[in-house]
Design an enzyme around this catalytic site. Structure first.
Site, short mmCIF file in Angstrom:
data_model
loop_
_atom_site.label_atom_id
_atom_site.label_comp_id
_atom_site.label_asym_id
_atom_site.label_seq_id
_atom_site.Cartn_x
_atom_site.Cartn_y
_atom_site.Cartn_z
N GLU A 438 3.07 -0.56 -7.42
CA GLU A 438 1.76 -0.79 -8.06
C GLU A 438 1.82 -0.53 -9.56
O GLU A 438 1.04 0.23 -10.13
CB GLU A 438 0.68 0.07 -7.39
CG GLU A 438 0.51 -0.27 -5.94
CD GLU A 438 -0.74 0.29 -5.30
OE1 GLU A 438 -1.39 1.17 -5.90
OE2 GLU A 438 -1.08 -0.16 -4.19
N GLU A 513 2.91 -1.81 1.71
CA GLU A 513 2.07 -0.62 1.91
C GLU A 513 0.82 -1.11 2.63
O GLU A 513 0.17 -2.04 2.16
CB GLU A 513 1.74 0.00 0.56
CG GLU A 513 1.33 1.45 0.64
CD GLU A 513 1.21 2.07 -0.74
OE1 GLU A 513 2.19 2.04 -1.51
OE2 GLU A 513 0.12 2.56 -1.04
#
Ligand code: GAL
Length: 845
Positions: A438, A513
């Site tokens: 991220e 994720e």
């Protein structure tokens, strides 16, 4: 050439002996655990001494007698205390600050002429190292493994002092990082001509049933005069315990001598063939070891062992992940590095226990979010059969917290990425290198160039594994990030899988994720509904597994995304175990709480926030885990088990059935089962038989009216009885039950027994909703190193021998004293419930 006969027993015993005529000479390579007898102080923060500057605590004559004596691995943060005013995103524990470690040691005179290195598996963080007052190096990234060369300043035959200064800045992490020399440290001694650190690279470019080609590249470091070197290799199969079994399965005599100029590194390569190779897989993790022998003008100077596996891996945009040519759906979890009550201090048994529990659930893959793991993790995943995505970074040049890795990225990213890959590239379990999680640069037009560069660095180190990254913000158009990695990892985007695949049908896709469902073990709140922002009370989260923050979802939604899009390679759930820090949805961070989409909920949260300013959030650990911080299974464990182990007949009912205050009220019942149909009975009366429809991953009886008694579910598969579960209303708490995960232990200073205490009624049924205070004591040669109960809001010290049960369970972790074999007895006592005992025994390793 192969190893001289007399040499083999030493190698087999894990001790590399010399090849010279006189067996009393120093061994050619030694790797000595360097963990014992350190001195430690948590010094005041001050300006960091300039590298090389004289600093008192680094000087050999400095008086450290008053410093604390301890053994590594050590995490000062876990010692606490918890404080309300400490940030809860990092666990409300004091892990930051400056600290010093010193170790006095002597070196045998015979070490003169050898190279002496200090290998640090990880130190948190900004480490600087001095030997005998001379600065010899350091490394900022707390998750990296690195080496300093002590040779120029050590005194063979004399006393030496190594001093390490750490400076762990506050606001440098999004989770609990720990602080200290929290991983293992080694003293490595070699001849001047020796295999460089991480200097072997084994690849298996051709694998057929009949034969595997095994290439081994060896980097030899010549720190002596110009000479000529040769390498020879033998390959052995390893048994399940990691011991060599039988005769070598392949052997390669050395090629012609290669010139090794003074002070230079030389690359030597050998290709071997292993006939009828036994392939490494998650089901059968067969390993081999390459034993490489280096000679210097015919004299044996080094032997290194490189465990490896023979397997093929591929990510395919249409078929997902292929291990040895067959699809292996990635049933994975993300894991942070802390070990709950033990903190960040690495402990192999604690890691192994985590993996055992996860495997029982059906996990076959681990993502080391968001940093390089301890080396021991990969030893375990190789041996136990998990595939691993090893991740390098949580930030690049733009930070997520003021003092995180972005401060070092420019100068260190290449060293850190190369260090991770060189260390870990021989592990058969590692299937991909993740260059980041991220990353904030995703939002920047030029950001993809950084991704492309990192991928190039990774490929330069290892062409046998793809690169990947965990993206959450690349948007739906093509912006360069997609092509910058070999495998595209999507965080929390099951609804985007199809769209992505249609736009980029050639790029393999992975749920890097997923879920981020939140729950507290044993807590259930009513009414129960499908609004994922609900289910919160008392700083706990309901365990109906329907609650999740706005970017996330219950597991069911991800399952659907995977089932509808079979080209996706699988998923890594956030997270396998709860971890210290990041107690979403109870962050201090207002934006996080207010992210809840439902207006009423938002208003309630805003109010709660107002009051939180006064009382502050007590949460100090996550709610994301499928397993709680103490290692106790939450309900969700069985939802995943039902999916990931479809052949295991199982059924799991929730909630518990002790609701005296709910008599006559609707109390929904959910069932997780690997069956396809089930019937629910309350006190013998059928509440209906239900079939799992498409995209249904749990069976629900949403209008059950509570009455005490027995709830029983019978599940079916293809119309035949398959599995059952029963939940009973229990009597009052009456006694304690103790059970140890293992009773026979090694007295090696590292082994542990995890002992669970259950609050039970007279009949031995676990009583939910109990919080009895349990006191533990131990007799015999061991200690209670930590206790826990899995409650994310508990501020009780992890080192306390007293612990309230949390919903009926508590945990004590016992460690035998090193070198002291004997019998131990752990006693647990609680007022009104008497006491219970369990016998443990430690044996000399
Ligand atoms: C993700 C992030 C993780 C963790 C998780 C919680 O966005 O990558 O580190 O913060 O959210 O849901």
């Amino acid at each position: 050439m192969h190893l001289p006969k007399r040499f083999l027993p030493f190698v087999a015993a894990g001790f590399i002996a010399l090849a010279g005529a006189n067996a009393a000479e120093a061994p050619i390579r030694e790797r000595i655990a360097f963990n014992a007898d350190w001195r430690f102080t948590k010094a005041d923060a001050g300006p960091a001494p300039a590298a090389g500057a004289a600093t008192p605590a680094a000087q050999p004559g400095f008086d450290d007698a008053a410093w604390r004596k301890l053994a590594l691995p050590h995490d000062w943060g876990i010692e606490g205390p918890f404080r309300q005013e400490y940030p809860n995103d990092t666990g409300k524990l004091p892990w930051w600050g400056v600290a010093w470690y010193r170790k006095h040691f002597t070196l045998p005179a015979a070490d003169a002429g050898r190279r002496i290195y200090l290998d640090i598996d990880g130190a948190m963080s900004n480490a600087q190292v001095w030997i005998n007052g001379r600065h010899v190096g350091g490394w900022p990234y707390g998750y990296a493994s690195w080496r300093v060369d002590l040779t120029a300043h050590v005194k063979p035959g004399g006393a030496n002092v190594v001093a390490v200064r750490l400076d762990n800045p506050p606001a440098s992490s999004r989770w609990y990082p720990g602080g200290g020399m929290y991983r293992n440290v080694w003293l490595v001694k070699t001849a001047p001509v020796h295999v460089a650190q991480y200097g072997t690279f084994v690849t298996t470019p051709v694998v057929t049933q009949a034969s595997a080609t095994v290439n081994i590249d060896v980097t030899v470091d010549n720190r002596g005069a110009a000479t000529e070197v040769q390498a020879a290799t033998e390959i052995y199969a390893l048994d399940a315990a990691g011991k060599r079994s039988g005769q070598p399965v392949a052997r390669k005599e050395p090629a012609a001598p290669a010139k090794a100029p003074a002070g230079a590194q030389v690359q030597l390569s050998q290709a071997l063939a292993v006939a009828n190779p036994r392939l490494w897989s998650t089901a059968s993790p067969q390993r081999y070891v390459a034993v490489t022998t280096i000679t210097d003008k015919g004299r044996l100077v080094d032997v290194v062992e490189t465990p490896f596996g023979i397997r093929t891996i591929a990510f395919d945009a249409a078929r997902g992940f292929l291990l040895n040519g067959s699809r292996l759906t990635i049933n994975g979890v993300c894991q942070h590095h802390d070990l709950g009550a033990l903190g960040a201090a690495i402990n192999t048994r604690a890691l192994e226990r985590q993996l055992e529990i996860l495997r029982e659930m059906g996990v076959n893959a681990i993502r080391t979010s968001h940093n390089p793991p301890a080396p021991e993790l990969l030893e375990l995943t190789d041996r136990m059969g998990f595939v691993v995505v090893a991740e390098a970074f949580d930030t690049w040049g733009i930070g997520k917290t003021p003092n995180d890795y972005h401060l070092h990225f420019d100068k260190w990213h290449e060293k850190d990425l190369r260090a991770m890959i060189r260390r870990d590239r021989n592990h058969p379990s590692v299937i991909a290198w993740s260059i980041g999680n991220e990353i904030v640069e995703q939002g920047h037009p030029e950001g993809w160039k950084v991704a492309a560069r990192l991928s190039e660095i990774a490929r330069g180190e290892d062409r046998t594994r793809p690169t990947t990254a965990a993206y959450n913000h690349v948007g739906s158009g093509y912006n360069g990030f997609q092509g910058a990695v070999d495998v595209f990892g999507y965080n929390y985007k099951p609804h985007e899988y199809r769209n992505f695949h249609e736009h980029a049908p050639h790029i393999p896709l992975l749920g890097s994720e997923t879920a981020s469902t939140v729950s507290s073990r044993g807590e259930y709140f009513f009414p129960v509904g499908d609004d994922q922002s609900k289910g919160l009370a008392n700083f706990q989260v309901s365990s109906y597994d329907l609650s999740a923050p706005p970017w996330a979802s219950p597991p069911d939604k991800e399952f659907r995304g995977q089932d509808d899009n079979p080209f996706v390679a699988g998923e890594f759930v956030w997270t396998g175990f709860d971890y210290l820090g990041e107690p979403t949805p109870y962050n201090n961070d207002a934006t996080n709480l207010l992210n809840f989409t439902d207006p009423a909920q938002r208003q309630r949260m805003a109010k709660e926030l107002e009051s939180l300013k006064k009382i502050s959030v007590p949460s100090r650990s996550s709610y994301f885990g499928i397993v709680d911080l103490a290692g106790f299974r939450k309900d969700r464990f069985y939802l995943y088990q039902a999916r990931w182990r479809p052949e295991l007949p199982m059924a799991h009912l929730l909630p518990h059935w002790n609701w005296p205050e709910r008599a006559g009220q609707v109390t929904p019942v959910h069932l997780y089962t690997s069956g396809d149909e089930a019937e629910l009975f309350l006190n013998g009366k059928s509440l209906g038989r239900k079939q799992r429809g498409p995209h249904e991953y749990r069976l629900r009886w949403d209008d059950v009216v509570y009455q005490p008694g027995t709830l029983r579910a019978v599940s079916y598969r293809n119309g035949k009885p398959w599995a059952e579960d029963t939940v009973r209303t229990t009597g009052a708490a009456a006694k304690l039950l103790l059970s140890a995960d293992r009773q026979a232990l090694r007295a090696d200073g590292d082994d542990l027994s995890f002992v669970t205490v259950t609050i039970a009624d007279r009949d031995g049924l676990p009583v939910p909703r109990t919080a009895n205070r349990v006191t533990f004591s131990l007799t015999g040669p061991g200690e209670i190193v930590a206790t826990d109960n899995g409650d994310p809001t508990s501020f009780e010290s992890f080192q306390s021998p007293r612990r309230n049960a949390f919903n009926g369970l508590a945990l004590a972790i016992v460690r035998p004293r090193p070198g002291q074999a004997g019998k131990m007895v752990l006693t647990a006592t609680a007022e009104g419930l008497g006491s219970a005992q369990v016998a443990l025994e430690s044996k000399a390793p």
